[in-house]
Design a protein around this motif. Structure first.
Motif, PDB file in Angstrom:
ATOM      1  N   LEU A 147       0.829  -1.201   0.000  1.00  0.00           N
ATOM      2  CA  LEU A 147       0.000   0.000   0.000  1.00  0.00           C
ATOM      3  C   LEU A 147       0.871   1.262   0.000  1.00  0.00           C
ATOM      4  CD1 LEU A 147      -2.967   0.782   0.124  1.00  0.00           C
ATOM      5  CD2 LEU A 147      -2.824   0.789   2.591  1.00  0.00           C
ATOM      6  N   TYR A 148       1.857   1.294   0.912  1.00  0.00           N
ATOM      7  CA  TYR A 148       2.719   2.480   0.995  1.00  0.00           C
ATOM      8  C   TYR A 148       3.479   2.707  -0.300  1.00  0.00           C
ATOM      9  CZ  TYR A 148       2.078   3.086   6.013  1.00  0.00           C
ATOM     10  OH  TYR A 148       1.556   3.329   7.242  1.00  0.00           O
ATOM     11  N   VAL A 149       4.047   1.634  -0.836  1.00  0.00           N
ATOM     12  CA  VAL A 149       4.856   1.783  -2.050  1.00  0.00           C
ATOM     13  C   VAL A 149       4.004   2.334  -3.189  1.00  0.00           C
ATOM     14  CG1 VAL A 149       6.041   0.492  -3.857  1.00  0.00           C
ATOM     15  CG2 VAL A 149       6.610   0.074  -1.484  1.00  0.00           C
ATOM     16  N   ILE A 150       2.796   1.782  -3.353  1.00  0.00           N
ATOM     17  CA  ILE A 150       1.947   2.252  -4.454  1.00  0.00           C
ATOM     18  C   ILE A 150       1.542   3.705  -4.237  1.00  0.00           C
ATOM     19  CG2 ILE A 150      -0.248   1.931  -5.630  1.00  0.00           C
ATOM     20  CD1 ILE A 150      -0.032  -1.006  -5.046  1.00  0.00           C
ATOM     21  N   ILE A 151       1.115   4.030  -3.015  1.00  0.00           N
ATOM     22  CA  ILE A 151       0.660   5.405  -2.763  1.00  0.00           C
ATOM     23  C   ILE A 151       1.799   6.398  -2.981  1.00  0.00           C
ATOM     24  CG2 ILE A 151      -0.193   7.023  -1.034  1.00  0.00           C
ATOM     25  CD1 ILE A 151      -1.769   4.827   0.203  1.00  0.00           C
ATOM     26  N   ILE A 152       2.933   6.147  -2.326  1.00  0.00           N
ATOM     27  CA  ILE A 152       4.026   7.119  -2.389  1.00  0.00           C
ATOM     28  C   ILE A 152       4.594   7.206  -3.810  1.00  0.00           C
ATOM     29  CG2 ILE A 152       6.332   7.665  -1.541  1.00  0.00           C
ATOM     30  CD1 ILE A 152       4.264   8.260   0.495  1.00  0.00           C
ATOM     31  N   ALA A 153       4.691   6.056  -4.494  1.00  0.00           N
ATOM     32  CA  ALA A 153       5.227   6.112  -5.859  1.00  0.00           C
ATOM     33  C   ALA A 153       4.271   6.863  -6.783  1.00  0.00           C
ATOM     34  CB  ALA A 153       5.479   4.704  -6.389  1.00  0.00           C
ATOM     35  N   THR A 154       2.970   6.845  -6.463  1.00  0.00           N
ATOM     36  CA  THR A 154       2.017   7.537  -7.323  1.00  0.00           C
ATOM     37  C   THR A 154       1.912   9.026  -7.000  1.00  0.00           C
ATOM     38  OG1 THR A 154       0.754   5.493  -7.351  1.00  0.00           O
ATOM     39  CG2 THR A 154      -0.316   7.433  -8.263  1.00  0.00           C
ATOM     40  N   ILE A 155       1.815   9.361  -5.708  1.00  0.00           N
ATOM     41  CA  ILE A 155       1.597  10.781  -5.387  1.00  0.00           C
ATOM     42  C   ILE A 155       2.901  11.508  -5.109  1.00  0.00           C
ATOM     43  CG2 ILE A 155      -0.727  10.360  -4.496  1.00  0.00           C
ATOM     44  CD1 ILE A 155       0.329  10.634  -1.693  1.00  0.00           C
ATOM     45  N   GLY A 156       4.036  10.801  -5.105  1.00  0.00           N
ATOM     46  CA  GLY A 156       5.309  11.462  -4.882  1.00  0.00           C
ATOM     47  C   GLY A 156       5.673  11.499  -3.420  1.00  0.00           C
ATOM     48  N   SER A 157       6.958  11.726  -3.155  1.00  0.00           N
ATOM     49  CA  SER A 157       7.416  11.638  -1.776  1.00  0.00           C
ATOM     50  C   SER A 157       7.702  13.011  -1.194  1.00  0.00           C
ATOM     51  CB  SER A 157       8.693  10.800  -1.713  1.00  0.00           C
ATOM     52  OG  SER A 157       9.136  10.749  -0.403  1.00  0.00           O
ATOM     53  N   SER A 158       6.993  13.328  -0.105  1.00  0.00           N
ATOM     54  CA  SER A 158       7.294  14.526   0.666  1.00  0.00           C
ATOM     55  C   SER A 158       6.776  14.254   2.060  1.00  0.00           C
ATOM     56  CB  SER A 158       6.589  15.739   0.066  1.00  0.00           C
ATOM     57  OG  SER A 158       5.193  15.597   0.231  1.00  0.00           O
ATOM     58  N   ALA A 159       7.131  15.118   2.993  1.00  0.00           N
ATOM     59  CA  ALA A 159       6.706  14.885   4.382  1.00  0.00           C
ATOM     60  C   ALA A 159       5.185  14.811   4.459  1.00  0.00           C
ATOM     61  CB  ALA A 159       7.250  15.991   5.283  1.00  0.00           C
ATOM     62  N   ILE A 160       4.518  15.724   3.738  1.00  0.00           N
ATOM     63  CA  ILE A 160       3.052  15.750   3.781  1.00  0.00           C
ATOM     64  C   ILE A 160       2.469  14.457   3.226  1.00  0.00           C
ATOM     65  CG2 ILE A 160       1.018  16.860   2.776  1.00  0.00           C
ATOM     66  CD1 ILE A 160       2.122  18.559   4.888  1.00  0.00           C
ATOM     67  N   ASN A 161       3.029  13.990   2.096  1.00  0.00           N
ATOM     68  CA  ASN A 161       2.490  12.774   1.495  1.00  0.00           C
ATOM     69  C   ASN A 161       2.716  11.553   2.373  1.00  0.00           C
ATOM     70  OD1 ASN A 161       1.618  14.228  -0.619  1.00  0.00           O
ATOM     71  ND2 ASN A 161       3.154  13.527  -2.082  1.00  0.00           N
TER      72      ASN A 161
END
Lengths: 295, 310
Positions: A147-161
């Motif tokens: 779940l984390y990998v898909i979400i972060i890879a899709t919306i990009g990585s930042s503290a907020i995300n």
């Protein structure tokens, strides 16, 4: 005839009582060790500028092994330096800041979402419960890192995300726990009393039920902060973490993982740092559980 | 029982359906993004539009979703953008490799954690119990991405006993499997141990165990014949649910040791925006998780007559 009215001692405020409850932790050795580790890292994070022997992003001697003296002979790279010659000890000390800011904050956000969901599902029951429970089952059926990998890879990585992803992935678990507690507490007499008084249901949920569910929730929160620390670390490790150059433990491991078999000092110490912090929270949770079961 | 199984399978199908909708929304809601992912960032607007039209992306969203779903169920996962071959050609062998890794891990985790859990729960509060409990907290506090470099430093750098990567370039080599399995076992066994311990400790408090002890049965018989049977029901569920966690761990371990498995594939696909590969991997991962959960539920009901007959 005068009625002798006895002075009822005033109840201490709720905050003071719960603080006293938490203070019981000193009776558990395991819990105290955990608390000690956490306090140690919090101090490190707060005093990073004073304690760290070098600035975290300045380049010195590259690839120095632990206990190498600096070139002018005055200082020492206690834990060595990395490929770019940055002092590992200083980077670890500074890296504690990010984790200790982000992990509790993300956990807090997850609770902020999960608690109302759990209260509503457990107290209202009916279709609210069915819908919320089904949705949380769906999210919980994902292997968490997938779940984390898909979400972060899709919306990009930042503290907020990362904060959003943690909230999204953890709130269902929190909801499930809160719901279970509420199902038990909603049949207590003080809840019936409040219902008879005609209190609105949000008041019953927040004022009557929630404070009485705090015990298990505090234990769960400690464990969960530990998990979130692992999550932040693992995202950094997989290259989905916060952007460089500021140190972050998972990122430090990722940066030099290829060389970890030939220059282990670059990865071993961040590994120990993150493990010790997680251990601190797990031991604290275990201690709190032990103490709360005692009475 | 049959009705229960049918109901559980129905819930499972419904869960998969909602998961597929979530994935579709997250990844394919905006056709423009799909085209960019498939054709690359340097494709022209015209090329993208041509591709979108050829692949039916101008149809209404529900129609697109259903045709995607239908293809998916019939085994057509689309083509991998990165490898330029059908997704299934890569996915299944990778999944098999991960199966080997997971089976090896479970083969080690199950005996160790059941054994330690029973030992700890047999005499709650004893020195052995405290040691095992604290030990298992410590090992579960070391996340896989930390224990992998740590164990690597010990066994590869200092001792030189094991190879540091598990790419299996010259064919299958069991020696290369040792470190990844060790990392997964180290993180996973603690939780199962604690759950087994709790279950065992609970059984030891029951009346029938006290009766068995009081009527003078040897302690060995009490444990083997009376306690174990009841204490091992709960760990069965825990072990099945552990597979969900194993799927997370596998990503980290396969990435670190460059093992050619499913977890590494999923990560690679996500990092490269290989959209059809992500969808297929995610669906497979959730399917495995939900299926094991269903088996755990059904199995628990089957094993525990108190639930089965009530």
């Amino acid at each position: 005839m005068a009625v002798d009215v006895q002075d009822v001692p005033r109840r201490e405020s709720a905050l003071l009582r719960s603080l006293k409850g938490i203070a019981l932790i000193r009776e558990s050795m395991v819990g105290m060790i955990g608390l000690g580790i956490i306090v140690f890292w919090v101090l490190m994070a707060l005093l990073a500028d004073v304690i760290a022997p070098f600035p975290p992003n300045t380049n010195y001697l590259p690839l120095a092994t632990p206990f190498t003296p600096t070139l002018d002979g005055e200082g020492m790279f206690w834990l060595g330096t990395d490929l770019q010659g940055r002092d590992i000890l200083s980077r670890i000390i500074h890296g504690s800041r990010k984790v200790l800011m982000l992990a509790p904050l993300a956990t807090f956000c997850a609770y902020l979402v999960g608690i109302p969901m759990g209260l509503a599902a457990g107290y209202k029951r009916g279709w609210v419960d069915d819908v919320l429970s089904f949705l949380s089952n769906v999210i919980l059926s994902f292997p968490i890192l997938v779940l984390y990998v898909i979400i972060i890879a899709t919306i990009g990585s930042s503290a907020i995300n990362i904060l959003l992803a943690v909230t999204f992935a953890s709130a269902p678990g929190i909801m499930r726990i809160v719901r279970g507690l509420v199902l038990d507490l909603r049949n207590r007499e003080y809840v019936f009393a409040a219902e008879t008084r005609g209190e609105p249901s949000w008041r019953i949920m927040l004022i009557e039920i929630l404070p009485n569910a705090r015990g298990p929730l505090i234990v769960d929160a400690c464990l969960r902060v530990g998990y979130v620390i692992i999550t932040i670390g693992v995202l950094g490790f997989l290259g989905l973490g916060l952007p460089p150059p500021d140190p972050d433990w998972g990122g430090m491991i990722n940066e030099f993982r290829v060389m970890s078999m030939s220059f282990p000092h670059m990865t071993v110490f961040p590994c120990l740092a993150i493990s010790s912090l997680v251990l601190g929270f797990n031991l604290l949770a275990d201690g709190l559980r032990e103490v709360s079961l005692r009475d | 029982m049959l009705i229960f199984i049918i109901r559980r399978t129905g819930t499972m199908a419904l869960t998969m359906l909602v998961v597929s909708i979530l994935l579709f929304i997250l990844l394919e809601l905006q056709p423009g993004n799909v085209a960019v992912k498939v054709l690359g960032p340097y494709s022209s607007e015209e090329q993208r539009n041509l591709w979108l039209e050829a692949n039916g992306y101008f149809d209404p969203i529900y129609q697109r979703y259903f045709s995607w779903l239908f293809n998916f169920i019939s085994g057509d996962f689309g083509d991998s953008v990165r490898f330029k071959v059908p997704v299934s050609e890569i996915l299944w062998p990778r999944l098999g490799n991960t199966g080997i890794l997971a089976a090896a891990t479970l083969a080690v985790v199950i005996p160790i954690s059941l054994g330690l859990g029973v030992l700890a729960g047999m005499r709650e509060g004893s020195k052995l119990d405290r040691t095992i409990s604290v030990g298992s907290i410590i090992t579960t506090s070391i996340p896989e991405f930390a224990s992998a470099p740590l164990l690597g430093a010990i066994f590869v750098f200092y001792l030189g006993w094991l190879p540091g990567t598990s790419g299996m370039i010259d064919g299958f080599d069991i020696v290369q499997l040792i470190l990844p399995v060790m990392v997964l076992v180290l993180y996973d066994f603690g939780y199962v141990t604690r759950m087994t311990r709790a279950s065992m400790a609970e059984v030891m408090m029951t009346h029938y165990i006290r009766t068995a002890v009081l009527k003078g049965l040897p302690y060995r018989t009490v444990i083997m014949k009376h306690a174990l049977r009841n204490a091992l029901i709960a760990p069965f569920t825990v072990i099945m649910l552990q597979i969900n966690w194993l799927l997370s761990g596998v990503i980290v371990v396969e990435f670190f040791f460059s093992y050619k498995g499913f977890g590494a594939l999923l990560l690679e696909a996500s990092l490269n925006q290989d959209i059809f590969m992500i969808e297929a991997c995610a669906m497979v991962a959730v399917f495995v998780a939900v299926a094991t959960q269903t088996i755990a539920d059904v199995g628990y009901t089957y094993l525990n007559p108190r639930i089965r007959f009530s």
